[in-house]
Design a protein around this motif. Structure first.
Motif, PDB file in Angstrom:
ATOM      1  N   VAL A  41       2.298   6.069  -2.340  1.00 54.06           N
ATOM      2  CA  VAL A  41       1.119   5.330  -1.903  1.00 54.06           C
ATOM      3  C   VAL A  41       0.525   4.584  -3.089  1.00 54.06           C
ATOM      4  O   VAL A  41       0.263   5.173  -4.144  1.00 54.06           O
ATOM      5  CB  VAL A  41       0.062   6.278  -1.290  1.00 54.06           C
ATOM      6  CG1 VAL A  41      -1.163   5.497  -0.838  1.00 54.06           C
ATOM      7  CG2 VAL A  41       0.662   7.060  -0.129  1.00 54.06           C
ATOM      8  N   ALA A  45      -1.307   5.627   5.602  1.00 54.95           N
ATOM      9  CA  ALA A  45      -0.146   5.739   4.720  1.00 54.95           C
ATOM     10  C   ALA A  45       0.417   7.152   4.745  1.00 54.95           C
ATOM     11  O   ALA A  45       1.623   7.352   4.899  1.00 54.95           O
ATOM     12  CB  ALA A  45      -0.543   5.357   3.299  1.00 54.95           C
ATOM     13  N   ASP A  94       0.806  -1.219   0.000  1.00 59.51           N
ATOM     14  CA  ASP A  94       0.000   0.000   0.000  1.00 59.51           C
ATOM     15  C   ASP A  94       0.840   1.270   0.000  1.00 59.51           C
ATOM     16  O   ASP A  94       0.465   2.253  -0.615  1.00 59.51           O
ATOM     17  CB  ASP A  94      -0.953   0.019   1.200  1.00 59.51           C
ATOM     18  CG  ASP A  94      -2.075  -0.988   1.035  1.00 59.51           C
ATOM     19  OD1 ASP A  94      -3.076  -0.644   0.383  1.00 59.51           O
ATOM     20  OD2 ASP A  94      -1.927  -2.116   1.528  1.00 59.51           O
ATOM     21  N   VAL A  95       1.949   1.261   0.708  1.00 56.23           N
ATOM     22  CA  VAL A  95       2.869   2.397   0.694  1.00 56.23           C
ATOM     23  C   VAL A  95       4.241   1.853   0.347  1.00 56.23           C
ATOM     24  O   VAL A  95       4.657   0.832   0.872  1.00 56.23           O
ATOM     25  CB  VAL A  95       2.913   3.125   2.051  1.00 56.23           C
ATOM     26  CG1 VAL A  95       3.953   4.237   2.037  1.00 56.23           C
ATOM     27  CG2 VAL A  95       1.554   3.676   2.403  1.00 56.23           C
ATOM     28  N   ILE A 122       4.032   8.516   6.286  1.00 59.23           N
ATOM     29  CA  ILE A 122       4.966   9.297   5.480  1.00 59.23           C
ATOM     30  C   ILE A 122       5.330  10.596   6.205  1.00 59.23           C
ATOM     31  O   ILE A 122       6.501  10.997   6.243  1.00 59.23           O
ATOM     32  CB  ILE A 122       4.362   9.586   4.097  1.00 59.23           C
ATOM     33  CG1 ILE A 122       4.277   8.294   3.280  1.00 59.23           C
ATOM     34  CG2 ILE A 122       5.192  10.629   3.354  1.00 59.23           C
ATOM     35  CD1 ILE A 122       3.552   8.448   1.958  1.00 59.23           C
ATOM     36  N   ALA A 140      -4.383   1.512  -2.333  1.00 65.38           N
ATOM     37  CA  ALA A 140      -4.151   1.443  -0.891  1.00 65.38           C
ATOM     38  C   ALA A 140      -5.452   1.280  -0.131  1.00 65.38           C
ATOM     39  O   ALA A 140      -6.442   1.968  -0.409  1.00 65.38           O
ATOM     40  CB  ALA A 140      -3.426   2.694  -0.426  1.00 65.38           C
ATOM     41  N   LEU A 173       8.818   8.023  -0.693  1.00 65.32           N
ATOM     42  CA  LEU A 173       7.659   7.295  -0.183  1.00 65.32           C
ATOM     43  C   LEU A 173       6.450   7.579  -1.067  1.00 65.32           C
ATOM     44  O   LEU A 173       6.092   8.737  -1.290  1.00 65.32           O
ATOM     45  CB  LEU A 173       7.362   7.714   1.252  1.00 65.32           C
ATOM     46  CG  LEU A 173       8.429   7.311   2.277  1.00 65.32           C
ATOM     47  CD1 LEU A 173       8.337   8.208   3.503  1.00 65.32           C
ATOM     48  CD2 LEU A 173       8.281   5.855   2.673  1.00 65.32           C
TER      49      LEU A 173
END
Length: 422
Positions: free
Chosen positions: A313, A323, A96-97, A327, A317, A311
């Protein structure tokens, strides 16, 4: 990253897997609803083992969004392959991230794998100037810078002091010292990361950039290889042919090259700052004997490739608010300080490079800041994986003597132009 990623590592890669199910329509940006949940974070090659302690702070203050750490392969190429395979599964993706190599942002955004992010949710103004550009694609923010990086020239300051010469600022000075001084001390002259993998793409791009050239322009739409590519490739090929680049360096990645330098086998090494930290550690054969300067170029300081990780997403997600919150945590000032002090990784926060206490502990910081500010990204392209493979193959053939630098530059332009969908 990296990281490490190395890339660097400049090449450090984290993947956050958010467990539990919520439809994408429940992606509340205000933190309400199903946008939050527990996280699983995976990393490729956390060589300094800093992430576990760092994430304990998050877990203490976010009991409903606890992070479990999982490691992916050390190699950036292998990590990229695993991430791309997973992301192609769409809403069945586990990830997801993602903390992606800075040069994957364009590719992942163009493929629709990662979602645009709101600029006002993250402290972009506090970052070093060049790093945010690595997180954008077609003018939109698709990731948030987490770790930056730039290549440095590490050198044996005890040997150069004995010879009464300063560290090299030009290729000619580097070649002369590597060819004449290194053998007197039983050392190899110069090494970088010359195995055909992402590290060779970085080293080759730095040589071309330092010679005043480029490889791609307009987000990968235009091939810009010119005579500077011949000069840059020629610098690397000449080193192997003349022997001041040891043939063993053709098998080096970041760790192998760092270890050779740390074991006292090299006079000069191009690597990321983490190699300086580890080679300077207590018990290292060269502790207290090394220095770091910007990479040299034909007529003065050269140009490093901008490394690090961003980073992002996943477009699918399940917990986008968690997420974004993670971050923001990982890019906060206190955590960015720990990224440096615990992980030996260059932070993206500009103020940390001017902290007197950190400079005393990490004396290369002013040099690193200069290198980052003057660094350039690798060629941006939605087909970056194919671009990198072409660069690796062509430059390796030139360094092993299978092709002249001029022929290699012509082949590089031809094969880059032929990449489908570029």
């Amino acid at each position: 990253m990296r990281w490490i990623h190395a890339a660097g590592r400049g090449l450090l890669v984290l993947v956050v897997i958010l467990t539990g199910y919520v439809t994408s329509g429940a992606c509340a940006q205000d933190g309400s609803g199903g946008g939050r949940g527990p996280l699983t974070l995976a990393t490729a090659g956390d060589l300094t083992h800093y992430l576990g302690p760092l994430l304990q702070g998050w877990n203490r203050t976010h009991p409903g969004e606890k992070v479990t750490l999982v490691e992916l392969p050390d190699s950036a190429d292998e990590t990229h392959a695993q991430m791309a395979t997973d992301l192609r599964d769409g809403d069945r993706s586990r990830f997801d991230v993602l903390n992606i190599d800075v040069n994957w942002t364009s590719e992942f955004a163009a493929a629709g794998w990662i979602r645009p992010l709101p600029r006002d949710r993250f402290p972009l103004g506090a970052f070093l100037d060049p790093v945010t550009d690595t997180a954008t694609y077609e003018g939109r923010l698709y990731a948030v810078p987490y770790v930056t990086n730039a290549g440095l020239l590490l050198y044996r300051k005890d040997v150069l002091a004995e010879e009464g010469v300063p560290p090299p600022r030009t290729w000619a000075e580097l070649e002369h010292d590597a060819r004449t001084i290194a053998p007197k001390y039983g050392l190899g002259g110069y090494a970088g990361q010359f195995l055909p993998y992402e590290g060779l793409t970085v080293n080759a791009a730095e040589a071309v950039y330092s010679a005043g050239g480029t490889i791609l322009g307009d987000e990968g739409a235009r091939v810009t290889v010119d005579s500077a590519a011949t000069e840059g490739i020629g610098f690397l090929a000449r080193g192997v042919r003349e022997g001041w680049i040891p043939k063993a360096a053709l098998t080096y990645k970041e760790e192998e090259s760092k270890q050779a330098f740390q074991d006292g086998k090299l006079l000069f090494l191009r690597n990321w700052p983490y190699a300086y930290v580890l080679a300077s550690a207590k018990g290292s054969p060269v502790a207290g004997k090394i220095g770091a300067v910007p990479l040299p170029g034909p007529d003065g300081p050269g140009t490093s490739v901008l490394g690090g990780s961003n980073l992002a997403v996943n477009a699918h997600a399940r917990h986008p608010d968690s997420a974004a919150r993670l971050i923001a945590y990982l890019t906060s000032a206190p955590v960015q300080r720990q990224v440096l002090t615990r992980g030996a990784l260059p932070p993206v926060r500009a103020a940390l490079y001017e902290d007197p206490g950190l400079i005393r502990r990490f004396p290369y910081l002013p040099t690193l800041r200069e290198s980052v500010i003057n660094a350039k990204p690798r060629p941006k392209s939605p087909r970056y994986d194919q671009v990198s493979l072409v660069v690796q193959a062509v430059v390796h053939d030139a360094m092993t003597g299978h092709e002249t630098p001029a022929a290699a530059a012509r082949r590089l332009a031809r094969e880059l132009s032929a990449i489908p969908g570029r």
